[in-house]
Design a protein around this motif. Structure first.
Motif, PDB file in Angstrom:
ATOM      1  N   ARG A  21      46.842  37.351  35.290  1.00 16.61           N
ATOM      2  CA  ARG A  21      45.434  37.570  34.997  1.00 16.61           C
ATOM      3  C   ARG A  21      44.849  38.564  35.973  1.00 16.61           C
ATOM      4  NH1 ARG A  21      40.395  36.405  35.251  1.00 16.61           N
ATOM      5  NH2 ARG A  21      39.105  35.188  33.921  1.00 16.61           N
ATOM      6  N   THR A  22      44.119  39.534  35.433  1.00 15.21           N
ATOM      7  CA  THR A  22      43.393  40.480  36.269  1.00 15.21           C
ATOM      8  C   THR A  22      42.052  39.859  36.622  1.00 15.21           C
ATOM      9  OG1 THR A  22      44.502  42.352  35.238  1.00 15.21           O
ATOM     10  CG2 THR A  22      42.439  42.813  36.421  1.00 15.21           C
ATOM     11  N   VAL A  23      41.746  39.816  37.899  1.00 22.83           N
ATOM     12  CA  VAL A  23      40.497  39.232  38.390  1.00 22.83           C
ATOM     13  C   VAL A  23      39.398  40.289  38.276  1.00 22.83           C
ATOM     14  CG1 VAL A  23      39.339  38.212  40.385  1.00 22.83           C
ATOM     15  CG2 VAL A  23      41.772  37.760  39.982  1.00 22.83           C
ATOM     16  N   THR A  24      38.285  39.891  37.672  1.00 25.39           N
ATOM     17  CA  THR A  24      37.173  40.824  37.485  1.00 25.39           C
ATOM     18  C   THR A  24      36.035  40.521  38.454  1.00 25.39           C
ATOM     19  OG1 THR A  24      36.026  39.460  35.858  1.00 25.39           O
ATOM     20  CG2 THR A  24      37.735  40.969  35.018  1.00 25.39           C
ATOM     21  N   GLU A  25      35.142  41.475  38.573  1.00 24.31           N
ATOM     22  CA  GLU A  25      33.946  41.247  39.380  1.00 24.31           C
ATOM     23  C   GLU A  25      33.139  40.090  38.792  1.00 24.31           C
ATOM     24  OE1 GLU A  25      30.123  43.664  41.239  1.00 24.31           O
ATOM     25  OE2 GLU A  25      31.340  44.619  39.692  1.00 24.31           O
ATOM     26  N   MET A  26      33.085  39.994  37.471  1.00 21.90           N
ATOM     27  CA  MET A  26      32.351  38.901  36.838  1.00 21.90           C
ATOM     28  C   MET A  26      32.937  37.542  37.203  1.00 21.90           C
ATOM     29  SD  MET A  26      31.582  37.838  32.873  1.00 21.90           S
ATOM     30  CE  MET A  26      31.182  39.465  32.349  1.00 21.90           C
ATOM     31  N   ASP A  27      34.272  37.429  37.232  1.00 19.88           N
ATOM     32  CA  ASP A  27      34.911  36.174  37.648  1.00 19.88           C
ATOM     33  C   ASP A  27      34.387  35.757  39.015  1.00 19.88           C
ATOM     34  OD1 ASP A  27      36.684  36.115  35.418  1.00 19.88           O
ATOM     35  OD2 ASP A  27      38.180  37.294  36.523  1.00 19.88           O
ATOM     36  N   LEU A  57      35.288  40.605  48.771  1.00 25.90           N
ATOM     37  CA  LEU A  57      36.479  39.771  48.607  1.00 25.90           C
ATOM     38  C   LEU A  57      36.265  38.814  47.444  1.00 25.90           C
ATOM     39  CD1 LEU A  57      37.236  38.552  52.240  1.00 25.90           C
ATOM     40  CD2 LEU A  57      38.543  40.199  50.896  1.00 25.90           C
ATOM     41  N   VAL A  58      37.332  38.524  46.733  1.00 22.77           N
ATOM     42  CA  VAL A  58      37.280  37.471  45.722  1.00 22.77           C
ATOM     43  C   VAL A  58      37.241  36.137  46.458  1.00 22.77           C
ATOM     44  CG1 VAL A  58      38.593  36.331  43.880  1.00 22.77           C
ATOM     45  CG2 VAL A  58      38.380  38.829  43.923  1.00 22.77           C
ATOM     46  N   ASN A  59      36.392  35.246  45.988  1.00 21.78           N
ATOM     47  CA  ASN A  59      36.251  33.914  46.561  1.00 21.78           C
ATOM     48  C   ASN A  59      37.625  33.234  46.606  1.00 21.78           C
ATOM     49  OD1 ASN A  59      35.739  31.032  46.642  1.00 21.78           O
ATOM     50  ND2 ASN A  59      33.613  31.509  46.193  1.00 21.78           N
ATOM     51  N   SER A  60      38.015  32.778  47.777  1.00 15.09           N
ATOM     52  CA  SER A  60      39.355  32.196  47.939  1.00 15.09           C
ATOM     53  C   SER A  60      39.551  30.933  47.112  1.00 15.09           C
ATOM     54  CB  SER A  60      39.644  31.928  49.414  1.00 15.09           C
ATOM     55  OG  SER A  60      38.671  31.079  49.967  1.00 15.09           O
ATOM     56  N   ALA A  93      46.979  37.395  52.272  1.00 17.39           N
ATOM     57  CA  ALA A  93      46.435  38.715  51.945  1.00 17.39           C
ATOM     58  C   ALA A  93      45.193  38.515  51.077  1.00 17.39           C
ATOM     59  CB  ALA A  93      47.472  39.563  51.210  1.00 17.39           C
ATOM     60  N   PRO A  94      44.227  39.427  51.185  1.00 21.08           N
ATOM     61  CA  PRO A  94      42.993  39.280  50.401  1.00 21.08           C
ATOM     62  C   PRO A  94      43.206  39.613  48.929  1.00 21.08           C
ATOM     63  CG  PRO A  94      42.942  41.333  51.639  1.00 21.08           C
ATOM     64  CD  PRO A  94      44.198  40.600  52.059  1.00 21.08           C
ATOM     65  N   VAL A  95      42.287  39.101  48.107  1.00 20.02           N
ATOM     66  CA  VAL A  95      42.260  39.425  46.680  1.00 20.02           C
ATOM     67  C   VAL A  95      40.952  40.171  46.417  1.00 20.02           C
ATOM     68  CG1 VAL A  95      42.166  38.491  44.323  1.00 20.02           C
ATOM     69  CG2 VAL A  95      43.667  37.433  46.043  1.00 20.02           C
ATOM     70  N   PHE A  96      41.049  41.258  45.628  1.00 15.80           N
ATOM     71  CA  PHE A  96      39.891  42.095  45.305  1.00 15.80           C
ATOM     72  C   PHE A  96      39.726  42.185  43.797  1.00 15.80           C
ATOM     73  CE2 PHE A  96      41.630  43.813  49.318  1.00 15.80           C
ATOM     74  CZ  PHE A  96      40.530  43.617  50.138  1.00 15.80           C
ATOM     75  N   HIS A  97      38.531  42.573  43.359  1.00 14.64           N
ATOM     76  CA  HIS A  97      38.288  42.836  41.938  1.00 14.64           C
ATOM     77  C   HIS A  97      39.341  43.825  41.468  1.00 14.64           C
ATOM     78  CE1 HIS A  97      33.814  42.383  43.237  1.00 14.64           C
ATOM     79  NE2 HIS A  97      34.404  41.210  43.161  1.00 14.64           N
ATOM     80  N   GLY A  98      39.917  43.565  40.311  1.00 13.20           N
ATOM     81  CA  GLY A  98      40.929  44.456  39.751  1.00 13.20           C
ATOM     82  C   GLY A  98      42.358  44.065  40.069  1.00 13.20           C
ATOM     83  N   ASP A  99      42.560  43.144  40.998  1.00 12.98           N
ATOM     84  CA  ASP A  99      43.923  42.680  41.281  1.00 12.98           C
ATOM     85  C   ASP A  99      44.418  41.816  40.121  1.00 12.98           C
ATOM     86  OD1 ASP A  99      44.124  43.938  43.723  1.00 12.98           O
ATOM     87  OD2 ASP A  99      43.795  42.130  44.912  1.00 12.98           O
ATOM     88  N   TYR A 129      50.819  35.850  43.740  1.00 14.04           N
ATOM     89  CA  TYR A 129      51.154  37.223  44.121  1.00 14.04           C
ATOM     90  C   TYR A 129      50.252  38.183  43.362  1.00 14.04           C
ATOM     91  CZ  TYR A 129      55.463  35.059  45.781  1.00 14.04           C
ATOM     92  OH  TYR A 129      56.377  34.264  46.427  1.00 14.04           O
ATOM     93  N   ASN A 130      49.953  39.319  43.990  1.00 10.70           N
ATOM     94  CA  ASN A 130      49.199  40.352  43.292  1.00 10.70           C
ATOM     95  C   ASN A 130      50.157  41.334  42.606  1.00 10.70           C
ATOM     96  OD1 ASN A 130      50.080  42.169  45.283  1.00 10.70           O
ATOM     97  ND2 ASN A 130      48.145  42.120  46.396  1.00 10.70           N
ATOM     98  N   GLN A 131      49.588  42.386  42.039  1.00 14.60           N
ATOM     99  CA  GLN A 131      50.378  43.366  41.275  1.00 14.60           C
ATOM    100  C   GLN A 131      51.349  44.152  42.151  1.00 14.60           C
ATOM    101  OE1 GLN A 131      47.113  43.434  41.823  1.00 14.60           O
ATOM    102  NE2 GLN A 131      46.522  45.464  42.558  1.00 14.60           N
TER     103      GLN A 131
END
Length: 156
Positions: A21-27, A57-60, A93-99, A129-131
């Protein structure tokens, strides 16, 4: 589709989950707002630009929830009786919008319940894991899982 019964879990087995799943800013904005986490590092792009990450940062806890859900269809759908606890949650590692995130689960241990005849306890380790195949989340948890009903053969 159902998950596995207690007897079907194999200690040491690793499951590479099919979902991504790609994490969005809306998520991130919705989850952070719904849970009333007002930390500007998640919601304020101007503030986030001044941090070491340079962006929100995406909320952990969203990351834990998302990675923790990837296993449900193949491991616990309809066979879990609930979570008993989470431990050792880490974010290397951090998660960002679009990962785009994916998950794996290892079965760490299991034992029959000492107080119930219909269930056993299974210990899981979930990894996200990210992309770029960077590890972004690990957690260990214990779940209460149903045994095969009436000692029979599991239904599909």
């Amino acid at each position: 589709m159902r998950g596995l019964y207690f007897e079907e879990f194999e200690v040491g087995r690793v499951y590479k989950h099919a979902f991504r799943r790609t994490v969005t800013e809306m998520d991130n904005v919705l989850f952070t707002s719904l849970t009333m986490n007002v930390a500007p590092i998640h919601l304020d792009a101007e503030y986030a630009r001044s941090t070491i990450h340079g962006r929100p940062l995406v909320n952990s806890l969203f990351t834990v929830a998302l990675i923790g859900a990837f296993h449900v269809p193949e491991l616990t759908m309809g066979t879990t009786l609930g979570n008993l606890g989470y431990e050792e949650v880490r974010f290397p590692a951090p998660v960002f919008h679009g990962d785009t995130l994916r998950g794996e689960t290892t079965i760490l241990d299991k034992r029959l319940s000492s107080s119930r005849t219909d269930s056993g306890i299974v210990w899981f380790e979930h990894r996200g894991y990210n992309q770029r195949d960077e590890l972004v989340m690990t957690c260990r948890r214990a779940g209460l899982m149903s045994v095969i009903p009436d000692g029979g053969i599991p239904e599909d």
